[in-house]
Design a protein around this motif. Sequence first.
Motif, mmCIF file in Angstrom:
data_model
loop_
_atom_site.group_PDB
_atom_site.id
_atom_site.type_symbol
_atom_site.label_atom_id
_atom_site.label_comp_id
_atom_site.label_asym_id
_atom_site.label_seq_id
_atom_site.Cartn_x
_atom_site.Cartn_y
_atom_site.Cartn_z
ATOM 1 N N TYR A 116 -8.298 7.310 0.353
ATOM 2 C CA TYR A 116 -7.946 6.527 -0.821
ATOM 3 C C TYR A 116 -8.002 5.049 -0.451
ATOM 4 O O TYR A 116 -7.397 4.635 0.544
ATOM 5 C CB TYR A 116 -6.543 6.902 -1.301
ATOM 6 N N THR A 169 1.930 1.900 -3.461
ATOM 7 C CA THR A 169 0.766 2.315 -4.247
ATOM 8 C C THR A 169 0.505 3.800 -4.046
ATOM 9 O O THR A 169 0.275 4.542 -5.007
ATOM 10 C CB THR A 169 -0.479 1.496 -3.847
ATOM 11 N N SER A 227 -4.388 7.314 2.942
ATOM 12 C CA SER A 227 -4.465 6.060 2.195
ATOM 13 C C SER A 227 -4.777 4.914 3.148
ATOM 14 O O SER A 227 -4.121 4.751 4.179
ATOM 15 C CB SER A 227 -3.146 5.805 1.469
ATOM 16 N N THR A 275 0.607 6.763 -6.970
ATOM 17 C CA THR A 275 -0.573 7.559 -7.342
ATOM 18 C C THR A 275 -0.469 9.002 -6.874
ATOM 19 O O THR A 275 -1.249 9.841 -7.318
ATOM 20 C CB THR A 275 -1.855 6.960 -6.743
ATOM 21 N N SER A 303 0.809 -1.220 0.000
ATOM 22 C CA SER A 303 0.000 0.000 0.000
ATOM 23 C C SER A 303 0.841 1.267 0.000
ATOM 24 O O SER A 303 0.454 2.267 -0.606
ATOM 25 C CB SER A 303 -0.927 0.003 1.217
ATOM 26 N N LYS A 362 -5.942 0.664 3.660
ATOM 27 C CA LYS A 362 -5.908 -0.687 3.100
ATOM 28 C C LYS A 362 -7.109 -1.466 3.620
ATOM 29 O O LYS A 362 -7.688 -1.130 4.656
ATOM 30 C CB LYS A 362 -4.603 -1.388 3.477
ATOM 31 N N THR A 386 -7.042 2.834 -7.750
ATOM 32 C CA THR A 386 -7.321 3.397 -6.432
ATOM 33 C C THR A 386 -8.521 4.325 -6.556
ATOM 34 O O THR A 386 -8.659 5.035 -7.545
ATOM 35 C CB THR A 386 -6.086 4.190 -5.923
ATOM 36 N N SER A 439 -10.998 -4.455 -2.262
ATOM 37 C CA SER A 439 -11.773 -3.261 -1.921
ATOM 38 C C SER A 439 -12.851 -3.626 -0.912
ATOM 39 O O SER A 439 -13.376 -4.748 -0.937
ATOM 40 C CB SER A 439 -12.431 -2.692 -3.182
ATOM 41 N N SER A 496 -8.478 0.799 -2.235
ATOM 42 C CA SER A 496 -8.340 0.008 -3.452
ATOM 43 C C SER A 496 -9.634 0.084 -4.255
ATOM 44 O O SER A 496 -10.732 0.033 -3.702
ATOM 45 C CB SER A 496 -8.037 -1.452 -3.112
#
Length: 158
Positions: free
Chosen positions: A130, A38, A49, A42, A35, A51, A139, A107, A132
């Motif tokens: 943010y 990621t 962010s 992005t 993550s 997870k 994202t 997600s 998944s």
Amino acid sequence: MSKQKEMKTNAMRILDKQKAAYRVLQYECKEFIDSLHTAEMTGAPVEQSYKTLALRGKSGQYYVLVLPIANEVRLKEAAKLLNEKSVEMIHVKDLTTITGYVRGGCSPLGMKKQYPTYIHESALQFSEIYISGGRVGTTLCLDPKVLAEVAGAEFGDF
């Protein structure tokens, strides 16, 4: 004629059906990355962010937890929140069978079944988080309250 048609994930379809506002961030990725990487790819703020983790309680019930990418789930606190004697992470090999998603693309929206879902209460301090988008390389950015409403989730500390 452009072939750049965006491929919708189950998570996006659910948000669209609910007329929920969200943004999509795409990144190039052929295999699982964590993550943190990621977020870096992005440009998403690390502190915003989150997870998605799938857990199984002692009772056999599955649960979904959404927490900041820098945090580790505290299993004892999670079990207490979920009214379970104990909880454990499901094995990666079982993730697709249980959720319909692959590692790195899980997600909280659009799993095979709707499992009890909890979002870490820290998400409430942000107007956007943010998560998944339902596949590696996608994202979604959205209001955590909207996520909770659409996912039927509650907020908690775990």
